[in-house]
Design an enzyme around this catalytic site. Structure first.
Site, PDB file in Angstrom:
ATOM      1  N   LYS A 190       0.847  -1.202   0.000  1.00 25.72           N
ATOM      2  CA  LYS A 190       0.000   0.000   0.000  1.00 25.72           C
ATOM      3  C   LYS A 190       0.880   1.251   0.000  1.00 25.72           C
ATOM      4  CE  LYS A 190      -1.746   3.151   2.620  1.00 25.72           C
ATOM      5  NZ  LYS A 190      -1.856   4.239   1.679  1.00 25.72           N
ATOM      6  N   GLU A 239       9.610   2.509  10.937  1.00 28.08           N
ATOM      7  CA  GLU A 239      10.649   3.504  10.629  1.00 28.08           C
ATOM      8  C   GLU A 239       9.968   4.860  10.708  1.00 28.08           C
ATOM      9  OE1 GLU A 239      13.892   4.317  10.700  1.00 28.08           O
ATOM     10  OE2 GLU A 239      13.841   2.235  10.018  1.00 28.08           O
ATOM     11  N   CYS A 284      13.170  11.730   6.628  1.00 24.39           N
ATOM     12  CA  CYS A 284      13.252  11.448   8.069  1.00 24.39           C
ATOM     13  C   CYS A 284      14.688  11.616   8.541  1.00 24.39           C
ATOM     14  CB  CYS A 284      12.658  10.099   8.428  1.00 24.39           C
ATOM     15  SG  CYS A 284      13.273   8.768   7.462  1.00 24.39           S
ATOM     16  N   GLU A 312       9.590  17.036  15.120  1.00 26.31           N
ATOM     17  CA  GLU A 312       9.833  16.889  13.677  1.00 26.31           C
ATOM     18  C   GLU A 312       8.952  17.862  12.908  1.00 26.31           C
ATOM     19  OE1 GLU A 312       8.700  13.153  11.600  1.00 26.31           O
ATOM     20  OE2 GLU A 312      10.729  13.273  10.773  1.00 26.31           O
TER      21      GLU A 312
HETATM   22  C1  UN1 Z   1      13.880   8.727   4.567  1.00 26.60           C
HETATM   23  O1  UN1 Z   1      14.046   9.925   4.716  1.00 26.60           O
HETATM   24  O2  UN1 Z   1      12.797   8.208   4.909  1.00 26.60           O
HETATM   25  O3  UN1 Z   1      19.786   8.582   3.948  1.00 26.60           O
HETATM   26  C2  UN1 Z   1      14.875   7.820   3.962  1.00 26.60           C
HETATM   27  C3  UN1 Z   1      18.936   9.128   3.256  1.00 26.60           C
HETATM   28  C4  UN1 Z   1      18.228   8.334   2.193  1.00 26.60           C
HETATM   29  C5  UN1 Z   1      17.051   7.628   2.772  1.00 26.60           C
HETATM   30  C6  UN1 Z   1      16.117   8.514   3.528  1.00 26.60           C
HETATM   31  N1  UN1 Z   1      19.137   7.400   1.598  1.00 26.60           N
HETATM   32  O4  UN1 Z   1      18.634  10.304   3.407  1.00 26.60           O
END
Ligand code: UN1
Length: 493
Positions: A174, A249, A283, A384
């Site tokens: 999804k 995550e 993230c 965040e």
């Molecule tokens: C994310 O922001 O969910 O290290 C992943 C990084 C990328 C992956 C980010 N390779 O910023």
């Protein structure tokens, strides 16, 4: 206008509700990219049953053969890299340079998983009894529900899907509602590469409706989710009812420390890339900059000069440095945080408003924003934001800097710029984060290394690297007694 479908049991189909949703370009809200099925619980049921049925043959397909299909997926992704990058930029706005990187991360993940098909090591271990053989092997688990975000529309689905498939599981996928076309093209590529019917099922729609139905389903054994901490907690709670294996995550509030002995030009490139790349919507984005007091003013001056030069625009144009926020509501969230920062008494150095000049008015653009005089307990230093906002905090030594860095509920990525090896090693030891960069920005994780965070960034699992194959397989311990005798462990040994 393109009309897209779900993919269930090897067939493209509409939602059982016949309802659809629209997908629009965040750089130009007048550009309608397509309509997608708004799926229901009934569609989830069909997708799960399809995945459950196909599991019986897929689990028996030799892992090296499963890997061969993934290698082919990597080859097709390589051929179609440019086309996929453009689709992604149109869907979620980040610049082409970055969407190309997103596809490359998928390619790297494919080739890495493909080779794992010829490893998937287990153990053989001596038995405590004579003429007895002990081993542990990995076995597939079953149906995996993969719920993915819009900020890495291809890379993150590949992080989850490839190890899941390689280990012999089947999938209900999804994707985020903001990036459904990338997900659809990805599934088309899996089909072209030879993934058997029913092994991968794609359903579009809202998390509140179909995401929940996947998480609650009795026949789904595994959930992997990337998204907000708030939703992650809800998933964790509802998955507890069926004791599913769950990988989460979630959020981050990553910081870059710059010490007084750092190479300032290097640190400057790092923070610009980390804070404003992907419009701050990673993230792993750099959301806080912790500056040593001795270089604080000088570094801010250097930073301001560069930030003023950042060009906002459509990510498809080579003249663009920073694309839009993904949606109107995301931009509103960013702006609310800016208002909070001002109320808290931080100093707004630059930005802090919508960008509406000319064509920008058609999209969800927000000016790159920097707050200075931020103190560690302000909300803009702890929560965040997921946008182009950087909070700058002053520090006087490395230990205080690390303490400030650790002062959030999150712990995903982190960075320190220093030439002092003692400070670098103190940071490696004391920073509470899943990822620590020395003299590199907080973004840029590589596909073959474990990826994930501590504290409320996750629940202890890692994606990427060699450890992810533990998540998608079940250990089975096997004892073979070839002594012909009745032997009792702990009693006869
Ligand atoms: C994310 O922001 O969910 O290290 C992943 C990084 C990328 C992956 C980010 N390779 O910023």
């Amino acid at each position: 206008m393109k009309k897209f479908q779900n993919y269930i049991d090897g067939k493209w189909c509409d939602s059982s509700s016949q309802q659809t949703f629209e997908n629009r370009n965040p750089a130009n809200k007048n550009e309608l990219l397509g309509t997608f099925p708004k799926s229901t619980k009934e569609d989830v049921e069909k997708a799960v049953q399809s995945a459950k049925k196909s599991f019986e043959s897929w689990r028996l397909t030799p892992a090296p053969k499963r890997g061969d299909i993934l290698r082919k997926v990597g080859d097709i992704l390589t051929q179609r890299k440019e086309e996929l990058a453009k689709i992604m930029t149109k869907e979620m706005g980040k610049v082409l340079l970055e969407t190309r990187g997103d596809v490359q991360e998928g390619i790297d993940t494919a080739y890495y998983a493909a080779t794992e098909g010829r490893r998937l090591f287990g153990h053989t271990v001596p038995s405590e009894l004579n003429n007895k053989f002990n081993m542990s092997i990995r076995t597939p688990i079953g149906v995996c529900g993969l719920i993915t975000p819009w900020n890495f529309p291809l890379a993150i689905p590949t992080w989850k899907m490839f190890p899941a498939l390689l280990c012999g599981n089947t999938v209900v996928f999804k994707p985020a509602m903001q990036t459904p076309e990338t997900a659809t093209r990805f599934v088309e590529i899996l089909i072209e590469a030879g993934i058997p019917n029913g092994v991968v099922n794609l359903i579009h729609g809202a998390g509140s409706e179909i995401g929940n139905a996947i998480v609650e389903h009795n026949d789904v054994e595994v959930i992997s989710f990337t998204g907000s901490t708030e939703v992650g907690k809800k998933i964790s709670k509802s998955a507890a009812d069926t004791l599913k294996r769950v990988s989460l995550e979630l959020g981050g509030k990553n910081a870059q420390i710059v010490m007084d002995d750092a190479d300032l030009d290097l640190a400057l490139d790092g923070v610009l890339w980390g804070a404003f790349g992907t419009t701050g919507q990673r993230c792993t984005a750099t959301s806080r900059l912790i500056l040593h007091e001795k270089i604080h003013d000088k570094f801010l001056e250097m930073l301001l000069t560069r930030v003023k030069k950042l060009r906002l625009g459509d990510g498809l144009l080579s003249t663009t440095d920073v694309g839009p926020c993904v949606s109107e509501s995301q931009r509103n969230t960013v702006h609310q945080y800016v208002e909070i920062g001002k109320k808290e008494g931080a100093n707004l150095l630059i930005g802090g408003e919508f960008a509406t000049e000319g064509e920008l008015d058609n999209g969800w653009f927000y000016k790159p924003t920097i707050f200075t005089n931020v103190t560690p307990n302000m909300r803009i230093a702890k929560e965040e934001i997921f946008g182009p906002v950087l909070s700058v905090i002053k520090t006087s030594n490395v230990f205080e800097a690390i303490q400030i860095l650790n002062n959030t509920i999150y712990g995903l990525s982190s960075s320190i710029y220093t030439k002092n090896i003692n400070d670098a090693f103190a940071a490696m030891r004391d920073i509470k984060a899943g990822i620590v960069y020395i003299n590199a920005p907080t973004i840029g994780a590589e596909a073959h290394m474990p990826f994930g965070g501590v504290k409320q960034t996750g629940n202890g699992h890692r994606e990427g690297g060699w450890t992810v194959f533990d998540f998608y397989s079940e250990w089975k311990t096997i004892y073979v007694d070839y002594s012909g005798n009745f032997q009792r462990a702990q009693i006869d040994s």
